[in-house]
Design a protein around this motif. Structure first.
Motif, PDB file in Angstrom:
ATOM      1  N   ASP A  95       3.239  -0.038  18.233  1.00  0.00           N
ATOM      2  CA  ASP A  95       2.625   1.085  17.525  1.00  0.00           C
ATOM      3  C   ASP A  95       3.105   1.125  16.076  1.00  0.00           C
ATOM      4  OD1 ASP A  95       2.162   3.737  16.478  1.00  0.00           O
ATOM      5  OD2 ASP A  95       1.754   4.406  18.510  1.00  0.00           O
ATOM      6  N   HIS A  96       2.178   0.869  15.145  1.00  0.00           N
ATOM      7  CA  HIS A  96       2.495   0.949  13.720  1.00  0.00           C
ATOM      8  C   HIS A  96       2.014   2.254  13.110  1.00  0.00           C
ATOM      9  CE1 HIS A  96      -1.746   0.067  13.648  1.00  0.00           C
ATOM     10  NE2 HIS A  96      -1.776   0.254  12.348  1.00  0.00           N
ATOM     11  N   VAL A  97       1.411   3.121  13.936  1.00  0.00           N
ATOM     12  CA  VAL A  97       0.751   4.314  13.426  1.00  0.00           C
ATOM     13  C   VAL A  97       1.722   5.478  13.268  1.00  0.00           C
ATOM     14  CG1 VAL A  97      -1.139   5.944  13.789  1.00  0.00           C
ATOM     15  CG2 VAL A  97      -1.388   3.561  14.545  1.00  0.00           C
ATOM     16  N   GLY A  98       2.562   5.703  14.267  1.00  0.00           N
ATOM     17  CA  GLY A  98       3.484   6.821  14.209  1.00  0.00           C
ATOM     18  C   GLY A  98       2.745   8.143  14.323  1.00  0.00           C
ATOM     19  N   GLY A  99       3.290   9.172  13.708  1.00  0.00           N
ATOM     20  CA  GLY A  99       2.646  10.478  13.766  1.00  0.00           C
ATOM     21  C   GLY A  99       2.629  11.025  15.183  1.00  0.00           C
ATOM     22  N   GLN A 121       0.828  -1.201   0.000  1.00  0.00           N
ATOM     23  CA  GLN A 121       0.000   0.000   0.000  1.00  0.00           C
ATOM     24  C   GLN A 121       0.867   1.257   0.000  1.00  0.00           C
ATOM     25  OE1 GLN A 121      -3.067  -0.188   3.081  1.00  0.00           O
ATOM     26  NE2 GLN A 121      -2.970  -2.418   3.025  1.00  0.00           N
ATOM     27  N   GLN A 122       1.959   1.208   0.741  1.00  0.00           N
ATOM     28  CA  GLN A 122       2.888   2.340   0.747  1.00  0.00           C
ATOM     29  C   GLN A 122       3.676   2.422  -0.562  1.00  0.00           C
ATOM     30  OE1 GLN A 122       4.869   1.345   4.578  1.00  0.00           O
ATOM     31  NE2 GLN A 122       4.324   3.422   5.182  1.00  0.00           N
ATOM     32  N   MET A 123       4.078   1.264  -1.081  1.00  0.00           N
ATOM     33  CA  MET A 123       4.889   1.256  -2.299  1.00  0.00           C
ATOM     34  C   MET A 123       4.159   1.875  -3.477  1.00  0.00           C
ATOM     35  SD  MET A 123       6.784  -2.461  -2.149  1.00  0.00           S
ATOM     36  CE  MET A 123       7.954  -2.868  -0.839  1.00  0.00           C
ATOM     37  N   ARG A 124       2.869   1.614  -3.616  1.00  0.00           N
ATOM     38  CA  ARG A 124       2.164   2.164  -4.768  1.00  0.00           C
ATOM     39  C   ARG A 124       2.026   3.676  -4.679  1.00  0.00           C
ATOM     40  NH1 ARG A 124      -2.721   4.420  -4.759  1.00  0.00           N
ATOM     41  NH2 ARG A 124      -4.193   3.966  -3.089  1.00  0.00           N
ATOM     42  N   ARG A 125       2.221   4.217  -3.500  1.00  0.00           N
ATOM     43  CA  ARG A 125       2.235   5.669  -3.299  1.00  0.00           C
ATOM     44  C   ARG A 125       3.651   6.236  -3.344  1.00  0.00           C
ATOM     45  NH1 ARG A 125      -1.931   3.475  -0.325  1.00  0.00           N
ATOM     46  NH2 ARG A 125      -3.830   4.729  -0.067  1.00  0.00           N
ATOM     47  N   GLY A 126       4.648   5.341  -3.516  1.00  0.00           N
ATOM     48  CA  GLY A 126       6.036   5.768  -3.462  1.00  0.00           C
ATOM     49  C   GLY A 126       6.469   6.153  -2.071  1.00  0.00           C
ATOM     50  N   PRO A 177       6.962   2.430  34.286  1.00  0.00           N
ATOM     51  CA  PRO A 177       8.420   2.409  34.454  1.00  0.00           C
ATOM     52  C   PRO A 177       8.987   1.051  34.043  1.00  0.00           C
ATOM     53  CG  PRO A 177       7.396   3.471  36.322  1.00  0.00           C
ATOM     54  CD  PRO A 177       6.269   2.911  35.501  1.00  0.00           C
ATOM     55  N   GLY A 178      10.048   1.093  33.237  1.00  0.00           N
ATOM     56  CA  GLY A 178      10.641  -0.141  32.733  1.00  0.00           C
ATOM     57  C   GLY A 178       9.998  -0.656  31.460  1.00  0.00           C
ATOM     58  N   GLY A 179       8.967   0.049  30.976  1.00  0.00           N
ATOM     59  CA  GLY A 179       8.247  -0.402  29.790  1.00  0.00           C
ATOM     60  C   GLY A 179       8.975  -0.088  28.495  1.00  0.00           C
ATOM     61  N   THR A 180       8.504  -0.717  27.418  1.00  0.00           N
ATOM     62  CA  THR A 180       9.128  -0.575  26.096  1.00  0.00           C
ATOM     63  C   THR A 180       8.100  -0.192  25.056  1.00  0.00           C
ATOM     64  OG1 THR A 180      10.785  -2.274  26.618  1.00  0.00           O
ATOM     65  CG2 THR A 180      10.451  -1.751  24.295  1.00  0.00           C
ATOM     66  N   LEU A 181       8.395   0.866  24.311  1.00  0.00           N
ATOM     67  CA  LEU A 181       7.616   1.228  23.139  1.00  0.00           C
ATOM     68  C   LEU A 181       8.304   0.630  21.920  1.00  0.00           C
ATOM     69  CD1 LEU A 181       5.600   2.850  21.374  1.00  0.00           C
ATOM     70  CD2 LEU A 181       7.162   4.801  21.568  1.00  0.00           C
ATOM     71  N   VAL A 182       7.571  -0.194  21.162  1.00  0.00           N
ATOM     72  CA  VAL A 182       8.094  -0.742  19.916  1.00  0.00           C
ATOM     73  C   VAL A 182       7.316  -0.103  18.773  1.00  0.00           C
ATOM     74  CG1 VAL A 182       8.616  -2.787  18.566  1.00  0.00           C
ATOM     75  CG2 VAL A 182       8.630  -2.925  21.068  1.00  0.00           C
ATOM     76  N   SER A 183       7.963   0.791  18.073  1.00  0.00           N
ATOM     77  CA  SER A 183       7.365   1.432  16.904  1.00  0.00           C
ATOM     78  C   SER A 183       7.767   0.637  15.675  1.00  0.00           C
ATOM     79  CB  SER A 183       7.860   2.877  16.808  1.00  0.00           C
ATOM     80  OG  SER A 183       7.458   3.468  15.582  1.00  0.00           O
ATOM     81  N   TYR A 184       6.804   0.420  14.757  1.00  0.00           N
ATOM     82  CA  TYR A 184       7.174  -0.369  13.579  1.00  0.00           C
ATOM     83  C   TYR A 184       6.492   0.113  12.309  1.00  0.00           C
ATOM     84  CZ  TYR A 184       2.837  -3.134  14.357  1.00  0.00           C
ATOM     85  OH  TYR A 184       1.532  -3.554  14.528  1.00  0.00           O
ATOM     86  N   GLY A 185       6.142   1.400  12.265  1.00  0.00           N
ATOM     87  CA  GLY A 185       5.541   1.924  11.055  1.00  0.00           C
ATOM     88  C   GLY A 185       5.122   3.367  11.205  1.00  0.00           C
ATOM     89  N   THR A 186       4.693   3.932  10.085  1.00  0.00           N
ATOM     90  CA  THR A 186       4.230   5.323  10.060  1.00  0.00           C
ATOM     91  C   THR A 186       2.927   5.406   9.275  1.00  0.00           C
ATOM     92  OG1 THR A 186       5.619   5.740   8.120  1.00  0.00           O
ATOM     93  CG2 THR A 186       6.561   6.300  10.268  1.00  0.00           C
ATOM     94  N   ALA A 187       1.964   4.572   9.654  1.00  0.00           N
ATOM     95  CA  ALA A 187       0.697   4.513   8.921  1.00  0.00           C
ATOM     96  C   ALA A 187      -0.027   5.850   8.902  1.00  0.00           C
ATOM     97  CB  ALA A 187      -0.204   3.441   9.540  1.00  0.00           C
ATOM     98  N   ALA A 188       0.169   6.665   9.921  1.00  0.00           N
ATOM     99  CA  ALA A 188      -0.526   7.948  10.004  1.00  0.00           C
ATOM    100  C   ALA A 188      -0.161   8.861   8.845  1.00  0.00           C
ATOM    101  CB  ALA A 188      -0.202   8.638  11.327  1.00  0.00           C
TER     102      ALA A 188
END
Length: 353
Positions: free
Chosen positions: A225-229, A58-63, A241-252
């Motif tokens: 979180d795949h949304v980003g933005g 979906q991202q590739m077709r938009r470049g 405390p001690g938690g981890t945010l795993v970001s894996y995209g910028t769908a926003a």
């Protein structure tokens, strides 16, 4: 089959593939044929049985995909198929067996060349379309959960897009690990999420951060979180405390005009800043291709993780919902459906009947 017989059999043989010619609407995809290639040293010719339509396409077709190749090219991030020919130096015992492979591009073809060492066996009796849904999605979910966040029983996790391809796999793996799961999704998916044991939250309703905080007053141990933005800030603030945010995209920013790299660079900068501040929380960006320069180690890790995921599918511990099975020559319809956000599970392309 001898080399001479192979040569004679492919004289009129062709490959059907879907080409992304540039930044186009789904209907701009082109179905082309070309002579069937012969596998070179270390390669096999794979007869495609299933290939997926993922967010990457979906991202590739938009470049907009971060490191996509120059147009035109054949999309297709992963594939499941049967080996029909082995090149020089490849074990002939692979012939006739079903394998999965992660490619990044090239999967939207009825036959394709794959490097033999990248093949991962699919357990007997597993539906090829279901196996296909868990190649990239399964590796991604497994590695983020177990290698990045290192979730343990009794912890609480937040999965954005809990009904999506990666999200639904993350949910199941987290539950199998003994975690409590909160998942954002549109209301039509809430009943199914509750049935799995997930606490569903409507991501479109106002006050999302407040409602997520109410579901986990003491914070969560991991956010995926795949949304980003701008919303990535709320994801980080929800960590205990001690938690981890795993970001894996910028769908926003999928439909935002401009550079495909700028949103990624801005996200990287924000994550890096959080990691140097004294906040007792960690932020990371997951890239499935990280470490590829160390090819042997990368292949070993990827293979081991996908084998574990497919074993869970084979024994019924993990399900892989297929939203639709659509023939390759109707790839435009499949991509449009995947982008609609109206289906649960993955849209899979299959060979033309």
């Amino acid at each position: 089959m001898t080399h001479a017989e192979n040569t004679r059999s492919r004289r009129n043989a062709t490959v059907t593939e879907v080409v992304l010619p540039g930044v186009v609407e789904p209907e701009g995809l082109e179905v082309r044929t070309r002579p069937m290639p012969a596998p070179g040293s270390g390669e096999v010719l794979l007869q495609m049985e299933a290939t997926g339509v993922s967010f990457a396409e979906q991202q590739m077709r938009r470049g907009k995909y971060y490191d996509q190749p120059a147009f035109p090219f054949v999309p297709g991030y992963d594939v499941v198929g049967t080996v029909v020919e082995a090149g020089p130096g490849v074990d002939s015992g692979l012939l006739g067996r079903r394998f999965a492979a992660m490619l990044k591009t090239g999967g939207w073809a009825d036959r394709l060349l794959v490097t033999a060492v990248d093949l991962v066996p699919v357990p007997a009796g597993v539906d090829p379309a279901e196996a296909e849904t868990l190649v990239v999605n399964g590796i991604t979910a497994w590695q983020m959960l177990h290698r990045d966040a290192r979730i343990r029983a009794g912890q609480t996790v937040l999965v954005h897009g809990a009904n999506g391809g990666v999200g639904s796999t993350l949910v199941q793996l987290a539950l199998l690990a003994g975690a409590r799961v909160i998942g954002t999704a549109s209301p039509r998916h809430h009943e199914a999420l509750r049935a799995r044991g997930v606490v569903p939250v409507d991501y479109r309703a106002p006050g999302l951060a407040d409602r997520l905080r109410a579901a986990a007053p003491h914070g969560v141990d991991a956010v995926f979180d795949h949304v980003g933005g701008a919303g990535i800030v709320d994801s980080f603030r929800l960590l205990a405390p001690g938690g981890t945010l795993v970001s894996y995209g910028t769908a926003a920013t999928r439909d935002t005009p401009g550079s495909s790299r700028l949103p990624v660079f801005l996200l990287f900068g924000r994550l890096a800043l959080w990691n140097v501040l004294p906040n007792r929380r960690r932020a990371t960006f997951y890239n499935i291709w990280a470490g590829k320069r160390r090819a042997a180690q990368f292949r070993s890790r990827t293979r081991a993780d996908l084998i574990q995921v497919l074993a869970l599918l084979a024994d019924g511990s993990l399900t892989a919902p297929v939203a639709a099975r659509i023939p390759l020559d109707r790839a435009a319809e499949a991509l449009r459906l995947a982008e609609s956000g109206t289906v649960a599970g993955k849209v899979v392309l299959t060979p033309v009947p």
